[in-house]
Design a protein around this motif. Structure first.
Motif, PDB file in Angstrom:
ATOM      1  N   ARG A  12      30.539 -25.652 -24.310  1.00  0.00           N
ATOM      2  CA  ARG A  12      31.894 -26.193 -24.289  1.00  0.00           C
ATOM      3  C   ARG A  12      31.833 -27.706 -24.156  1.00  0.00           C
ATOM      4  NH1 ARG A  12      34.326 -23.103 -19.405  1.00  0.00           N
ATOM      5  NH2 ARG A  12      32.146 -23.274 -18.756  1.00  0.00           N
ATOM      6  N   VAL A  13      32.824 -28.388 -24.708  1.00  0.00           N
ATOM      7  CA  VAL A  13      32.849 -29.851 -24.691  1.00  0.00           C
ATOM      8  C   VAL A  13      34.029 -30.321 -23.850  1.00  0.00           C
ATOM      9  CG1 VAL A  13      33.007 -31.962 -26.054  1.00  0.00           C
ATOM     10  CG2 VAL A  13      31.794 -29.966 -26.976  1.00  0.00           C
ATOM     11  N   ALA A  14      33.731 -31.146 -22.870  1.00  0.00           N
ATOM     12  CA  ALA A  14      34.769 -31.710 -22.012  1.00  0.00           C
ATOM     13  C   ALA A  14      34.778 -33.229 -22.168  1.00  0.00           C
ATOM     14  CB  ALA A  14      34.526 -31.332 -20.553  1.00  0.00           C
ATOM     15  N   VAL A  15      35.899 -33.837 -21.826  1.00  0.00           N
ATOM     16  CA  VAL A  15      36.006 -35.295 -21.820  1.00  0.00           C
ATOM     17  C   VAL A  15      36.552 -35.707 -20.455  1.00  0.00           C
ATOM     18  CG1 VAL A  15      37.115 -37.319 -22.822  1.00  0.00           C
ATOM     19  CG2 VAL A  15      36.358 -35.451 -24.310  1.00  0.00           C
ATOM     20  N   SER A  16      35.850 -36.583 -19.764  1.00  0.00           N
ATOM     21  CA  SER A  16      36.318 -37.094 -18.478  1.00  0.00           C
ATOM     22  C   SER A  16      36.209 -38.607 -18.475  1.00  0.00           C
ATOM     23  CB  SER A  16      35.488 -36.518 -17.324  1.00  0.00           C
ATOM     24  OG  SER A  16      35.610 -35.113 -17.274  1.00  0.00           O
ATOM     25  N   THR A  17      36.901 -39.230 -17.534  1.00  0.00           N
ATOM     26  CA  THR A  17      36.960 -40.690 -17.525  1.00  0.00           C
ATOM     27  C   THR A  17      36.782 -41.244 -16.124  1.00  0.00           C
ATOM     28  OG1 THR A  17      38.540 -40.557 -19.359  1.00  0.00           O
ATOM     29  CG2 THR A  17      38.304 -42.686 -18.269  1.00  0.00           C
ATOM     30  N   VAL A  18      35.929 -42.252 -16.027  1.00  0.00           N
ATOM     31  CA  VAL A  18      35.790 -43.010 -14.780  1.00  0.00           C
ATOM     32  C   VAL A  18      36.728 -44.210 -14.887  1.00  0.00           C
ATOM     33  CG1 VAL A  18      34.209 -44.172 -13.217  1.00  0.00           C
ATOM     34  CG2 VAL A  18      33.369 -42.322 -14.683  1.00  0.00           C
ATOM     35  N   ILE A  19      37.758 -44.214 -14.062  1.00  0.00           N
ATOM     36  CA  ILE A  19      38.808 -45.224 -14.155  1.00  0.00           C
ATOM     37  C   ILE A  19      38.657 -46.201 -13.000  1.00  0.00           C
ATOM     38  CG2 ILE A  19      41.289 -45.605 -14.233  1.00  0.00           C
ATOM     39  CD1 ILE A  19      41.483 -42.532 -14.928  1.00  0.00           C
ATOM     40  N   PHE A  20      38.368 -47.453 -13.341  1.00  0.00           N
ATOM     41  CA  PHE A  20      38.185 -48.456 -12.292  1.00  0.00           C
ATOM     42  C   PHE A  20      39.420 -49.339 -12.179  1.00  0.00           C
ATOM     43  CE2 PHE A  20      33.559 -47.987 -13.475  1.00  0.00           C
ATOM     44  CZ  PHE A  20      33.180 -47.416 -12.281  1.00  0.00           C
ATOM     45  N   SER A  21      39.774 -49.646 -10.938  1.00  0.00           N
ATOM     46  CA  SER A  21      40.781 -50.659 -10.695  1.00  0.00           C
ATOM     47  C   SER A  21      40.389 -51.394  -9.413  1.00  0.00           C
ATOM     48  CB  SER A  21      42.181 -50.050 -10.587  1.00  0.00           C
ATOM     49  OG  SER A  21      43.155 -51.087 -10.595  1.00  0.00           O
ATOM     50  N   LEU A  22      41.240 -52.284  -8.964  1.00  0.00           N
ATOM     51  CA  LEU A  22      40.948 -53.040  -7.753  1.00  0.00           C
ATOM     52  C   LEU A  22      42.069 -52.845  -6.761  1.00  0.00           C
ATOM     53  CD1 LEU A  22      39.722 -56.400  -9.333  1.00  0.00           C
ATOM     54  CD2 LEU A  22      38.326 -54.668  -8.225  1.00  0.00           C
ATOM     55  N   ARG A  23      41.690 -52.857  -5.501  1.00  0.00           N
ATOM     56  CA  ARG A  23      42.705 -52.741  -4.462  1.00  0.00           C
ATOM     57  C   ARG A  23      42.246 -53.567  -3.277  1.00  0.00           C
ATOM     58  NH1 ARG A  23      46.028 -47.436  -3.265  1.00  0.00           N
ATOM     59  NH2 ARG A  23      46.745 -48.144  -5.279  1.00  0.00           N
ATOM     60  N   ARG A  24      43.213 -54.185  -2.621  1.00  0.00           N
ATOM     61  CA  ARG A  24      42.881 -55.017  -1.467  1.00  0.00           C
ATOM     62  C   ARG A  24      42.862 -54.148  -0.223  1.00  0.00           C
ATOM     63  NH1 ARG A  24      42.532 -60.409  -1.882  1.00  0.00           N
ATOM     64  NH2 ARG A  24      43.482 -60.367  -3.944  1.00  0.00           N
ATOM     65  N   ASP A  25      41.767 -54.189   0.503  1.00  0.00           N
ATOM     66  CA  ASP A  25      41.660 -53.325   1.680  1.00  0.00           C
ATOM     67  C   ASP A  25      42.328 -53.989   2.882  1.00  0.00           C
ATOM     68  OD1 ASP A  25      39.979 -55.230   2.730  1.00  0.00           O
ATOM     69  OD2 ASP A  25      38.156 -54.122   2.325  1.00  0.00           O
ATOM     70  N   ALA A  26      42.236 -53.309   4.020  1.00  0.00           N
ATOM     71  CA  ALA A  26      42.913 -53.780   5.222  1.00  0.00           C
ATOM     72  C   ALA A  26      42.456 -55.186   5.591  1.00  0.00           C
ATOM     73  CB  ALA A  26      42.634 -52.809   6.381  1.00  0.00           C
ATOM     74  N   ALA A  27      41.184 -55.495   5.356  1.00  0.00           N
ATOM     75  CA  ALA A  27      40.653 -56.802   5.716  1.00  0.00           C
ATOM     76  C   ALA A  27      41.002 -57.865   4.671  1.00  0.00           C
ATOM     77  CB  ALA A  27      39.135 -56.714   5.874  1.00  0.00           C
ATOM     78  N   GLY A  28      41.732 -57.470   3.652  1.00  0.00           N
ATOM     79  CA  GLY A  28      42.137 -58.446   2.642  1.00  0.00           C
ATOM     80  C   GLY A  28      41.134 -58.640   1.529  1.00  0.00           C
ATOM     81  N   ARG A  29      40.062 -57.871   1.537  1.00  0.00           N
ATOM     82  CA  ARG A  29      39.055 -58.004   0.490  1.00  0.00           C
ATOM     83  C   ARG A  29      39.377 -57.103  -0.689  1.00  0.00           C
ATOM     84  NH1 ARG A  29      35.090 -60.939   2.352  1.00  0.00           N
ATOM     85  NH2 ARG A  29      34.504 -60.894   4.555  1.00  0.00           N
ATOM     86  N   LEU A  30      39.068 -57.595  -1.876  1.00  0.00           N
ATOM     87  CA  LEU A  30      39.204 -56.752  -3.056  1.00  0.00           C
ATOM     88  C   LEU A  30      38.063 -55.744  -3.085  1.00  0.00           C
ATOM     89  CD1 LEU A  30      40.213 -58.773  -6.233  1.00  0.00           C
ATOM     90  CD2 LEU A  30      41.549 -57.189  -4.875  1.00  0.00           C
ATOM     91  N   ALA A  31      38.396 -54.529  -3.461  1.00  0.00           N
ATOM     92  CA  ALA A  31      37.368 -53.498  -3.594  1.00  0.00           C
ATOM     93  C   ALA A  31      37.601 -52.741  -4.894  1.00  0.00           C
ATOM     94  CB  ALA A  31      37.408 -52.540  -2.410  1.00  0.00           C
ATOM     95  N   VAL A  32      36.524 -52.277  -5.491  1.00  0.00           N
ATOM     96  CA  VAL A  32      36.624 -51.458  -6.693  1.00  0.00           C
ATOM     97  C   VAL A  32      37.023 -50.050  -6.274  1.00  0.00           C
ATOM     98  CG1 VAL A  32      35.389 -50.542  -8.682  1.00  0.00           C
ATOM     99  CG2 VAL A  32      34.870 -52.847  -7.839  1.00  0.00           C
ATOM    100  N   VAL A  33      38.073 -49.545  -6.867  1.00  0.00           N
ATOM    101  CA  VAL A  33      38.564 -48.208  -6.529  1.00  0.00           C
ATOM    102  C   VAL A  33      38.699 -47.384  -7.800  1.00  0.00           C
ATOM    103  CG1 VAL A  33      39.798 -48.932  -4.444  1.00  0.00           C
ATOM    104  CG2 VAL A  33      40.947 -49.017  -6.663  1.00  0.00           C
TER     105      VAL A  33
END
Lengths: 244, 244
Positions: A12-33
């Motif tokens: 069987r053939v499946a298609v999945s995606t790794v979706i990256f975005s950025l979000r600022r954490d509690a300490a104010g740093r950007l993190a890849v999410v």
DNA sequence: ACAAAAGTGTTGTACGTACACCCATGA
DNA sequence: TCATGGGTGTACGTACAACACTTTTGT
């Protein structure tokens, strides 16, 4: 998404995606999410997994990736590229070949209000995922970090207007190391990929000039492969989708 | 290879391989060549195509690539890597997703004497191939040229012992431009990837020192992906296979 | 001795890095 | 006025391209 037929030869053939975005954490740093989906059936019921589904025989690979991406996040990606085909025999019950894509979303993406069993995760601190998805995310992160060094994809994570500090923060979040602001400025200014505007961001200390991405040329050179149609000319999905 | 079952959902999975090697043409120049197989059935009967076949549900993807490669050339590759998954709807009758690999063979590879409908072609002057295989070869060549710039894969095309001129010729053949011998020498000497031997190649003018490839480290960095088991530790196929 | 490839030396330019320094704003 | 991020200047080291030059062989 919910079809269960098994082909005669068991592949069987499946298609999945790794979706990256950025979000600022509690300490104010950007993190890849990245957004993950909680599995509601076996195998691996209850574990988090990459968004995806079975490939429909009438659907292009990239369209399938865009579709699952839109279903998961309600957004269209600013960048979409095939990552790898994973097909090891033991990776899932039966024989499943998964064509994996990876995508970038501009910063501040929100999940749709009606999204159930979907949540953002810090890419650096993932729980145990379903199937071989931890491994897949590791590889996608490796590709992202590599690509950020020789292409312009970092712009795919930012809104239309941004300061040089914004851009530098993106690089720092991806590469997980600090960059010299002075040298970073000259590098991107000399690369010809940025267009300075006459607008400034005020609010703290000296106002910073806002830049716009130079749309001539692609976010990343991909050779004879067709450019992804999703990049910045994305399918209309939801009103809040912003395309440059 | 000859199975014809069509799965219920109409999607079939094939594995094919773009196999690169080098051959000296009549003018004495090295050229990138690849073996192709003449199709003996529809679709595209009579056209040349990449060696490959249907994926068996009990066979790993990379094993399938190695197998078709061995069946075609009788040799084991010095480098093998997944290239891309091609799955466009119109690319073949029905719905076929082809997982394409690309491989390197050491210079001077000979096709087995009993090879029928197999021939070497100059990568720069290909005829019209079956399916989208011209496009696939273009992409594989693009990857090869890129990769030669930041990795050591060129060594995968040479025998165990070689001169710096040999190595430079490989680069020149792949990149299709001439390189300064003096600067090339220093670059590879400083890269730490070569081990000088005390042997020299004589026969014309000043003898040239023979070098050996430094096996520490990989031919190419591939991140979290498993290293291909075929690389230089290849499956035993035929007696004439030489592994470093 | 001569041609030609093997191998060394030298120079200039481009670019990344480190870091000192000035500028403009909010508090 | 001071702290802070925005932005400029400068000096150093490495890497690469260009090319002159020496060395060693076959003929």
């Amino acid at each position: 998404m919910t079809r269960t037929e098994v082909p005669v030869d068991g592949i069987r053939v499946a298609v999945s995606t790794v979706i990256f975005s950025l979000r600022r954490d509690a300490a104010g740093r950007l993190a890849v999410v990245l957004p993950l989906v909680r599995r509601t059936r076996d195998p691996h019921e209850g574990l988090w997994a990459l968004p995806g589904g079975w490939l429909d025989s009438t659907e292009e690979l990239e369209t399938a990736a865009s579709r699952t991406l839109a279903e998961t996040t309600g957004l269209a990606p600013s960048y979409l590229e095939q990552l790898y085909a994973f097909g090891d025999i033991g990776r899932a019950p039966g024989r499943v070949v998964s064509i994996i894509y990876w995508a970038l979303l501009r910063e501040g993406a929100q999940l749709p209000a009606d999204a159930h069993n979907v949540a953002w995760f810090d890419a650096a601190h993932l729980p145990t995922l379903a199937f071989d998805h931890n491994h897949i995310v590791d590889y996608a992160l490796w590709r992202l970090r590599n690509k950020v060094g020789y292409s312009r994809i970092a712009h795919g994570l930012l809104p239309e207007l941004f300061t040089l500090s914004d851009l530098r923060e993106v690089y720092e979040a991806i590469l997980e190391r600090e960059l010299d602001p002075a040298n970073f400025r000259r590098q991107v200014e000399n690369s010809g990929t940025l267009i300075p505007t006459e607008q400034f961001r005020t609010g703290s200390h000296r106002p910073a000039r806002l830049y716009r991405y130079n749309h001539e040329g692609e976010l990343a050179e991909r050779g004879p492969l067709p450019s992804d149609t999703a990049s910045d000319t994305a399918l209309p999905v939801l009103p809040e989708e912003v395309t440059i």
